[in-house]
Motif scaffolding. Structure first.
Motif, PDB file in Angstrom:
ATOM      1  N   LEU A  23      12.392  -1.582  -0.799  1.00 33.97           N
ATOM      2  CA  LEU A  23      11.194  -2.044  -0.729  1.00 33.97           C
ATOM      3  C   LEU A  23      10.738  -2.598  -2.070  1.00 33.97           C
ATOM      4  O   LEU A  23      10.071  -3.485  -2.081  1.00 33.97           O
ATOM      5  CB  LEU A  23      10.142  -1.238  -0.183  1.00 33.97           C
ATOM      6  N   MET A  24      10.860  -1.842  -3.078  1.00 38.43           N
ATOM      7  CA  MET A  24      10.775  -2.365  -4.328  1.00 38.43           C
ATOM      8  C   MET A  24      11.382  -3.570  -4.751  1.00 38.43           C
ATOM      9  O   MET A  24      10.655  -4.325  -5.456  1.00 38.43           O
ATOM     10  CB  MET A  24      10.804  -1.201  -5.273  1.00 38.43           C
ATOM     11  N   LEU A  25      12.605  -3.644  -4.401  1.00 38.05           N
ATOM     12  CA  LEU A  25      13.215  -4.958  -4.764  1.00 38.05           C
ATOM     13  C   LEU A  25      12.730  -6.169  -3.934  1.00 38.05           C
ATOM     14  O   LEU A  25      12.738  -7.417  -4.633  1.00 38.05           O
ATOM     15  CB  LEU A  25      14.781  -4.680  -4.447  1.00 38.05           C
ATOM     16  N   ARG A  26      12.136  -5.806  -2.776  1.00 36.82           N
ATOM     17  CA  ARG A  26      11.517  -7.005  -2.143  1.00 36.82           C
ATOM     18  C   ARG A  26      10.168  -7.393  -2.828  1.00 36.82           C
ATOM     19  O   ARG A  26      10.018  -8.822  -2.516  1.00 36.82           O
ATOM     20  CB  ARG A  26      11.281  -6.493  -0.679  1.00 36.82           C
ATOM     21  N   GLN A  27       9.399  -6.626  -3.623  1.00 31.01           N
ATOM     22  CA  GLN A  27       8.063  -7.083  -4.110  1.00 31.01           C
ATOM     23  C   GLN A  27       8.108  -7.440  -5.510  1.00 31.01           C
ATOM     24  O   GLN A  27       8.969  -6.788  -6.299  1.00 31.01           O
ATOM     25  CB  GLN A  27       7.293  -5.901  -3.960  1.00 31.01           C
ATOM     26  N   PRO A  28       7.912  -8.745  -5.681  1.00 33.20           N
ATOM     27  CA  PRO A  28       7.924  -9.307  -7.203  1.00 33.20           C
ATOM     28  C   PRO A  28       7.073  -8.190  -8.074  1.00 33.20           C
ATOM     29  O   PRO A  28       7.532  -8.095  -9.256  1.00 33.20           O
ATOM     30  CB  PRO A  28       7.294 -10.489  -6.959  1.00 33.20           C
ATOM     31  N   GLY A  29       6.161  -7.728  -7.569  1.00 36.94           N
ATOM     32  CA  GLY A  29       5.163  -6.730  -8.552  1.00 36.94           C
ATOM     33  C   GLY A  29       5.861  -5.526  -8.755  1.00 36.94           C
ATOM     34  O   GLY A  29       5.729  -4.935  -9.826  1.00 36.94           O
TER      35      GLY A  29
ATOM     36  N   MET B 111      13.848   7.815   0.360  1.00 34.00           N
ATOM     37  CA  MET B 111      13.832   7.205  -1.123  1.00 34.00           C
ATOM     38  C   MET B 111      14.938   6.157  -1.334  1.00 34.00           C
ATOM     39  O   MET B 111      14.262   5.279  -1.817  1.00 34.00           O
ATOM     40  CB  MET B 111      14.303   8.535  -2.019  1.00 34.00           C
ATOM     41  N   ALA B 112      16.011   5.860  -0.719  1.00 29.71           N
ATOM     42  CA  ALA B 112      16.578   4.346  -0.866  1.00 29.71           C
ATOM     43  C   ALA B 112      16.038   3.505   0.068  1.00 29.71           C
ATOM     44  O   ALA B 112      16.028   2.328  -0.857  1.00 29.71           O
ATOM     45  CB  ALA B 112      17.932   4.875  -0.201  1.00 29.71           C
ATOM     46  N   GLY B 113      15.070   3.701   0.894  1.00 27.12           N
ATOM     47  CA  GLY B 113      14.305   2.753   1.513  1.00 27.12           C
ATOM     48  C   GLY B 113      13.139   2.317   0.745  1.00 27.12           C
ATOM     49  O   GLY B 113      12.849   1.123   0.461  1.00 27.12           O
ATOM     50  N   ILE B 114      12.603   3.191  -0.096  1.00 31.54           N
ATOM     51  CA  ILE B 114      11.616   2.846  -1.032  1.00 31.54           C
ATOM     52  C   ILE B 114      12.286   1.915  -2.307  1.00 31.54           C
ATOM     53  O   ILE B 114      11.359   0.825  -2.623  1.00 31.54           O
ATOM     54  CB  ILE B 114      10.961   3.970  -1.643  1.00 31.54           C
TER      55      ILE B 114
ATOM     56  N   GLY C 125       0.855  -1.152  -0.038  1.00 33.94           N
ATOM     57  CA  GLY C 125       0.122  -0.046   0.236  1.00 33.94           C
ATOM     58  C   GLY C 125       0.826   1.245  -0.080  1.00 33.94           C
ATOM     59  O   GLY C 125       0.534   2.100  -0.702  1.00 33.94           O
ATOM     60  N   LEU C 126       1.983   1.098   0.673  1.00 36.16           N
ATOM     61  CA  LEU C 126       2.980   2.332   0.831  1.00 36.16           C
ATOM     62  C   LEU C 126       3.437   2.729  -0.623  1.00 36.16           C
ATOM     63  O   LEU C 126       3.520   3.891  -1.033  1.00 36.16           O
ATOM     64  CB  LEU C 126       3.901   2.132   1.777  1.00 36.16           C
TER      65      LEU C 126
ATOM     66  N   ILE D 184       9.282   2.908 -17.084  1.00 35.87           N
ATOM     67  CA  ILE D 184       8.957   4.395 -16.461  1.00 35.87           C
ATOM     68  C   ILE D 184       8.428   4.247 -15.113  1.00 35.87           C
ATOM     69  O   ILE D 184       8.117   5.307 -14.547  1.00 35.87           O
ATOM     70  CB  ILE D 184       7.834   5.259 -17.297  1.00 35.87           C
ATOM     71  N   GLY D 185       8.209   2.984 -14.681  1.00 37.61           N
ATOM     72  CA  GLY D 185       7.651   2.779 -13.283  1.00 37.61           C
ATOM     73  C   GLY D 185       8.204   3.325 -11.879  1.00 37.61           C
ATOM     74  O   GLY D 185       7.381   3.943 -11.328  1.00 37.61           O
ATOM     75  N   ALA D 186       9.420   3.538 -12.163  1.00 38.14           N
ATOM     76  CA  ALA D 186      10.160   4.338 -10.936  1.00 38.14           C
ATOM     77  C   ALA D 186      10.802   5.332 -11.268  1.00 38.14           C
ATOM     78  O   ALA D 186      11.570   6.128 -10.464  1.00 38.14           O
ATOM     79  CB  ALA D 186      10.911   3.017 -10.153  1.00 38.14           C
TER      80      ALA D 186
END
Length: 474
Positions: free
Chosen positions: A431-437, A425-428, A217-218, A377-379
């Motif tokens: 988190l993106m690397l953690r999530q398959p989606g 931003m580094a934390g995000i 959600g974040l 372009i997602g990130a």
């Protein structure tokens, strides 16, 4: 000197692209662009997926991401008020870090906006074909593109007028939703009873899917805020760029708090977070339907259509001005920098052509090419935010030494909050690397960014051999 006026930059006396652009945007245009810029289709529809994952804790997620966006806008506002430019953060990155940084930030954002134009055109066409079945989707996309192409090829005041009324409609719509929602939460709306806190604690509680659901959600909430940067691009063509930027940035906090955090709080209080309608058709439709308001689906379709058309108009404008600024700084093909009657018409055409191309790709290769472009372009917005934060960290100290009277907007608790924002931003990214989606989006955006950085560095090295570098001004 007033707090919303400042002397012009004095880095260079050479003519700039901004000096050739007209100042046709009035303060009311800029104010409404800033106000309506935070209200997009992502809020009305995209937030449903975040609620389905995070449950009621989506309110906290939007609060955290909203705080980060406030920091970013404050940093960008500080630099843009000190040095208004149609290239916005690209100009600031070039001045602070180097030409390669301005090249990377600017062209990555241009790609983001151009692809978004095609996406929004398809979304708007799908709504209209639902009302008029049997009409070809491509024809509506072409019509919308032609309308906004014409709007942006004409004087900038036409863009401002369109965006003023689009933004006004969005603000009225979201305000009505919030008023109805608050009345229902309080139990004073006729025919409704207050749900109290039952929807916030039932069906798994405040964190129904635990920390993993909250993280999803974040991440969804972070990308819902894209588009706020356009106001600093538009400010360069306003009657008073410094005052316009200062006012827009100073009101960003309450706009984010009311429109995003406030609306999420109202929705999850009134509607069970696991209601299938929340994810399938959007939380605002689910809320209106829950309140028994007839025609909820059509009302939401009209609002979403307006939001999509507004985004198309703003993105063609923003991408054309960014391209024009880049070319004026020697960062792109000169043909795109030609300005006619105060409008960079070749840049407008190029940005629109890319939108048409994205629409064609969606028809020819819907299963692979277009999703790949979306992932690419997602990130990008996170990459742009990092350039903004690093640039502000450098330029703040430089401006304090050389022209402190130009700091009419100041980042709070500098440099501590700038560093906190960079860490977030580094934390995000982690988190993106953690999530398959989101992992594929991050990797694809990383590849695009790497290509642009290498290209920018090569161009900078070649330019350095040919002539000394000039300060960025556009």
């Amino acid at each position: 000197m007033s707090r919303t006026s400042a002397p012009p930059p004095t880095d260079s006396a050479s003519p700039t692209a901004d000096s050739a652009l007209t100042h046709g945007l009035k303060q009311r245009h800029l104010s409404m662009i800033a106000l309506g810029g935070v209200i997009g289709a992502g809020l009305f529809v995209g937030s449903g997926a975040g609620i389905a994952s995070a449950g009621p804790s989506i309110v906290v997620a939007y609060g955290i991401s909203g705080l980060l966006v406030m920091f970013v806008m404050r940093m960008l506002g500080e630099m843009s008020a000190a040095n208004p430019a149609s290239g916005s953060f690209s100009v600031h990155a070039e001045r602070a870090i180097g030409p390669w940084a301005g090249f990377t930030a600017g062209w990555s954002f241009w790609v983001l906006l151009c692809v978004a134009v095609g996406l929004e055109g398809i979304g708007a066409a799908q709504i209209v074909t639902g009302w008029l079945p049997g009409t070809p989707e491509w024809a509506w996309v072409a019509l919308f593109m032609l309308v906004f192409l014409g709007t942006n090829l004409a004087a900038v005041k036409n863009f401002g007028e369109f965006e003023f009324w689009f933004a006004a409609l969005k603000v009225v719509a979201i305000s009505l939703f919030l008023v109805l929602g608050v009345l229902a939460v309080l139990g004073v709306l006729p025919g409704t009873d207050s749900p109290g806190a039952s929807n916030l604690t039932a069906d798994g509680g405040f964190l129904p899917h635990g920390s993993n659901g909250f993280i999803i959600g974040l991440l969804a909430s972070v990308f819902a805020y894209g588009g706020l940067e356009t106001v600093t691009i538009a400010a360069a063509e306003s009657e008073n760029p410094v005052r316009g930027v200062a006012k827009a940035v100073r009101t960003a906090m309450w706009r984010i708090a009311v429109f995003y955090v406030g609306s999420m709080a109202v929705v999850v209080t009134l509607v069970p977070w696991d209601d299938p309608q929340v994810a399938e058709v959007g939380p605002f439709y689910a809320m209106l339907d829950h309140l028994g308001i007839s025609g909820a689906a059509e009302i939401m379709n009209v609002v979403i259509l307006v939001a999509l058309l507004s985004a198309m108009n703003a993105n063609i404008y923003g991408s054309s001005r960014m391209a024009c600024s880049l070319v004026a700084r020697g960062q792109g093909p000169k043909v795109l920098g030609r300005i006619s009657s105060g409008v960079p018409r070749n840049a407008v055409l190029a940005s629109s052509v890319f939108g048409f191309l994205c629409v064609l790709l969606s028809y020819w290769r819907p299963e692979d090419v277009f999703p790949w472009l979306l992932n690419m372009i997602g990130a990008v917005i996170l990459v742009v935010w990092i350039f903004i934060a690093v640039s502000q960290l450098i330029l703040r100290r430089r401006t304090e030494r050389e022209a402190p009277d130009r700091l009419v907007v100041r980042m709070w608790l500098f440099p501590a909050l700038t560093i906190v924002a960079l860490a977030a931003m580094a934390g995000i990214f982690l988190l993106m690397l953690r999530q398959p989606g989101t992992r594929d989006q991050l990797l694809a955006t990383g590849a695009l960014t790497a290509v642009l950085i290498v290209t920018g560095l090569v161009r900078q090295k070649r330019a350095g051999r040919a002539a000394p570098a000039r300060p960025a001004q556009n």
